[in-house]
Design a protein around this motif. Structure first.
Motif, PDB file in Angstrom:
ATOM      1  N   LEU A  37       0.859  -1.177   0.000  1.00  0.00           N
ATOM      2  CA  LEU A  37       0.000   0.000   0.000  1.00  0.00           C
ATOM      3  C   LEU A  37       0.902   1.236   0.000  1.00  0.00           C
ATOM      4  O   LEU A  37       1.491   1.581   1.016  1.00  0.00           O
ATOM      5  CB  LEU A  37      -0.930  -0.012   1.219  1.00  0.00           C
ATOM      6  N   GLU A  38       1.017   1.874  -1.143  1.00  0.00           N
ATOM      7  CA  GLU A  38       1.910   3.017  -1.295  1.00  0.00           C
ATOM      8  C   GLU A  38       1.230   4.341  -0.948  1.00  0.00           C
ATOM      9  O   GLU A  38       1.883   5.281  -0.503  1.00  0.00           O
ATOM     10  CB  GLU A  38       2.426   3.101  -2.744  1.00  0.00           C
ATOM     11  N   GLU A  39      -0.059   4.426  -1.182  1.00  0.00           N
ATOM     12  CA  GLU A  39      -0.766   5.692  -1.021  1.00  0.00           C
ATOM     13  C   GLU A  39      -1.756   5.587   0.127  1.00  0.00           C
ATOM     14  O   GLU A  39      -2.699   4.804   0.089  1.00  0.00           O
ATOM     15  CB  GLU A  39      -1.519   6.046  -2.316  1.00  0.00           C
ATOM     16  N   LEU A  40      -1.539   6.397   1.170  1.00  0.00           N
ATOM     17  CA  LEU A  40      -2.386   6.306   2.352  1.00  0.00           C
ATOM     18  C   LEU A  40      -3.628   7.177   2.274  1.00  0.00           C
ATOM     19  O   LEU A  40      -4.624   6.900   2.926  1.00  0.00           O
ATOM     20  CB  LEU A  40      -1.588   6.717   3.594  1.00  0.00           C
ATOM     21  N   ASP A  41      -3.594   8.249   1.486  1.00  0.00           N
ATOM     22  CA  ASP A  41      -4.686   9.223   1.487  1.00  0.00           C
ATOM     23  C   ASP A  41      -4.812   9.764   2.918  1.00  0.00           C
ATOM     24  O   ASP A  41      -3.817   9.871   3.635  1.00  0.00           O
ATOM     25  CB  ASP A  41      -5.969   8.574   0.967  1.00  0.00           C
ATOM     26  N   TRP A  42      -5.996  10.117   3.397  1.00  0.00           N
ATOM     27  CA  TRP A  42      -6.115  10.598   4.782  1.00  0.00           C
ATOM     28  C   TRP A  42      -6.143   9.412   5.736  1.00  0.00           C
ATOM     29  O   TRP A  42      -6.619   8.332   5.405  1.00  0.00           O
ATOM     30  CB  TRP A  42      -7.325  11.512   4.949  1.00  0.00           C
ATOM     31  N   LEU A  43      -5.598   9.656   6.912  1.00  0.00           N
ATOM     32  CA  LEU A  43      -5.360   8.561   7.856  1.00  0.00           C
ATOM     33  C   LEU A  43      -5.973   8.862   9.215  1.00  0.00           C
ATOM     34  O   LEU A  43      -5.583   9.820   9.877  1.00  0.00           O
ATOM     35  CB  LEU A  43      -3.848   8.352   8.019  1.00  0.00           C
ATOM     36  N   PRO A  44      -6.931   8.048   9.677  1.00  0.00           N
ATOM     37  CA  PRO A  44      -7.429   8.196  11.047  1.00  0.00           C
ATOM     38  C   PRO A  44      -6.417   7.595  12.030  1.00  0.00           C
ATOM     39  O   PRO A  44      -5.815   6.556  11.764  1.00  0.00           O
ATOM     40  CB  PRO A  44      -8.725   7.373  11.054  1.00  0.00           C
ATOM     41  N   TYR A  45      -6.237   8.245  13.163  1.00  0.00           N
ATOM     42  CA  TYR A  45      -5.397   7.678  14.215  1.00  0.00           C
ATOM     43  C   TYR A  45      -5.898   8.187  15.564  1.00  0.00           C
ATOM     44  O   TYR A  45      -6.686   9.133  15.630  1.00  0.00           O
ATOM     45  CB  TYR A  45      -3.916   8.011  14.007  1.00  0.00           C
ATOM     46  N   MET A  46      -5.466   7.515  16.643  1.00  0.00           N
ATOM     47  CA  MET A  46      -5.872   7.904  17.995  1.00  0.00           C
ATOM     48  C   MET A  46      -4.652   8.206  18.846  1.00  0.00           C
ATOM     49  O   MET A  46      -3.581   7.614  18.658  1.00  0.00           O
ATOM     50  CB  MET A  46      -6.694   6.801  18.669  1.00  0.00           C
ATOM     51  N   ARG A  47      -4.830   9.099  19.786  1.00  0.00           N
ATOM     52  CA  ARG A  47      -3.803   9.361  20.794  1.00  0.00           C
ATOM     53  C   ARG A  47      -4.489   9.876  22.053  1.00  0.00           C
ATOM     54  O   ARG A  47      -5.368  10.724  21.992  1.00  0.00           O
ATOM     55  CB  ARG A  47      -2.739  10.339  20.291  1.00  0.00           C
ATOM     56  N   TYR A  48      -4.085   9.282  23.180  1.00  0.00           N
ATOM     57  CA  TYR A  48      -4.593   9.721  24.482  1.00  0.00           C
ATOM     58  C   TYR A  48      -6.113   9.761  24.545  1.00  0.00           C
ATOM     59  O   TYR A  48      -6.703  10.678  25.087  1.00  0.00           O
ATOM     60  CB  TYR A  48      -3.991  11.078  24.853  1.00  0.00           C
ATOM     61  N   GLY A  49      -6.752   8.760  23.959  1.00  0.00           N
ATOM     62  CA  GLY A  49      -8.192   8.599  24.080  1.00  0.00           C
ATOM     63  C   GLY A  49      -9.024   9.400  23.111  1.00  0.00           C
ATOM     64  O   GLY A  49     -10.255   9.377  23.192  1.00  0.00           O
ATOM     65  N   GLU A  50      -8.393  10.096  22.169  1.00  0.00           N
ATOM     66  CA  GLU A  50      -9.131  10.925  21.219  1.00  0.00           C
ATOM     67  C   GLU A  50      -8.753  10.576  19.784  1.00  0.00           C
ATOM     68  O   GLU A  50      -7.631  10.136  19.506  1.00  0.00           O
ATOM     69  CB  GLU A  50      -8.848  12.410  21.465  1.00  0.00           C
ATOM     70  N   GLY A  51      -9.703  10.800  18.854  1.00  0.00           N
ATOM     71  CA  GLY A  51      -9.490  10.506  17.454  1.00  0.00           C
ATOM     72  C   GLY A  51      -9.008  11.721  16.682  1.00  0.00           C
ATOM     73  O   GLY A  51      -9.444  12.850  16.917  1.00  0.00           O
TER      74      GLY A  51
END
Length: 378
Positions: A212-226
């Motif tokens: 997978l070369e192209e991620l486009d927009w990426l959801p991620y979490m840190r410290y309990g928030e998106g």
């Protein structure tokens, strides 16, 4: 190209000499790269420069492993096979479960990929990383006068100069052990792999899985928030800024109303109630929406880039399960991760699956099918 010849070294400090020696012996790795100034201020880069200087003259590639990891006995064989497939790449075999790259790894796992291009603006995970010998020499030249003490930050900066972020192995065959940190990361709490998978399941994905070369927009979490990483943030003034998903969502073509409507109609009430009871209402909302967006992006990536409709390969089901098993605990704040008991982990994984499985509801099939993308590598 001639057959790959991989040399290796284990980064360590005198306080972990025995641990590092046992790791090296068990995996058949090269010698120990000892911190040259163990009484000085903590600096992973200082030791990394020793490790990267340990590449043998005959080696085509050099693998550096840190001392606080667990890995299968087949590690060197898996690395050699990966190097033969991708001889010109920086190959990374561990991804931190609560980093942007960890979320990229999960997204790729859910899409059925074996490898994913790393997020360029984030630190490059260096617990187990292999470079072509010439690039290893280039890194030493680049880093030798740096005042930075974090080798993973300097590695990412170096890879940006060569215009190619590393390739992350989606099945993480290397696992971090312990929570102590000589380099000052103990405050991050439990730090584990995003997609922990055994060697038998990892091998076909590493050898044959698509990239997978192209991620486009990426959801991620840190410290309990998106949060959302927008597409192409390297062009922004502050590419490492953390943008809450509500703020970033308009640029994706989705609306908050759409997202919340899917959550209202499809989130399982019993599981939601239990997650709320254990970890709070805010976390229950943020985790489900994060996983919904993650599922949407994984479905989109599979449709656009996978060589088969679901990108399926041997080991894919266990890879998906591994990705779902870590998303909940990793999304918690560090102080709350130790609260996750085995039964809680099962609950969080099932709760995540219920959201990921609904991600396709946010896809416009016509638009998704029409958008061009780079051909997958495999």
């Amino acid at each position: 190209m001639s057959a790959a010849r991989v040399s290796s070294a284990v980064m360590t400090h005198p306080v972990r000499r025995e641990q590092a020696a046992a790791l090296s012996a068990r995996l058949g790795l090269g010698g120990l790269a000892m911190d040259p100034d163990p009484e000085g201020a903590p600096s992973a880069l200082r030791t990394a420069l020793v490790a990267w200087s340990a590449a043998s003259a005959e080696a085509s590639h050099h693998l550096v492993v840190q001392d606080d990891v667990a890995a299968p006995r087949e590690l060197l064989d898996l690395v050699a096979g990966s190097v033969a497939r991708f001889p010109d790449e920086a190959l990374i075999f561990y991804t931190n479960w609560h980093a942007r790259n960890g979320s990229a790894t999960r997204l790729a796992a859910l899409a059925g990929a074996g490898w994913v291009r790393a997020v360029p603006e984030e630190f490059a995970p260096t617990l187990a990383i292999c470079l072509p010998a010439e690039r290893a020499a280039g890194f030493r030249r680049f880093a030798q006068d740096s005042a930075e003490r974090h080798d993973d930050e300097v590695m990412a900066a170096f890879l940006r100069t060569v215009g190619r972020a590393g390739l992350l192995a989606v099945p993480n065959v290397v696992e971090h052990i312990g929570t102590s940190s000589i380099n000052g990361h103990a405050a991050q709490g439990v730090r584990l792999a995003a997609c922990p998978v055994g060697a038998a399941d990892a091998r076909p994905l590493l050898c044959h899985g698509w990239v997978l070369e192209e991620l486009d927009w990426l959801p991620y979490m840190r410290y309990g928030e998106g949060y959302l990483r927008p597409a192409g943030p390297e062009a922004l003034a502050d590419p490492r800024r953390h943008t809450r998903w509500q703020e970033a969502l308009p640029a994706t073509g989705l609306t908050e109303g759409q997202v919340r409507d899917v959550a209202r109609r499809h989130r399982p009430a019993d599981a939601e109630g239990e997650v709320r009871r254990l970890f709070g209402a805010g976390f229950a909302d943020e985790l489900w929406i994060h996983c919904l967006l993650l599922g949407r992006q994984a479905e989109d990536a599979a449709r656009r880039h996978a060589p088969s409709p679901r990108g399926g390969r041997a080991g894919g089901a266990r890879l998906r399960a591994a990705a779902l098993s870590t998303v909940g605990p990793a999304g918690l704040s560090p102080d709350r991760r130790p609260e996750v008991l085995p039964a809680h982990a099962e609950l969080l994984a099932a709760y995540a699956e219920s959201a990921v499985g609904r991600g396709g509801l946010l896809l416009d099939d016509a638009t998704a099918g029409a958008r061009p993308g780079p051909a997958p590598r495999g």
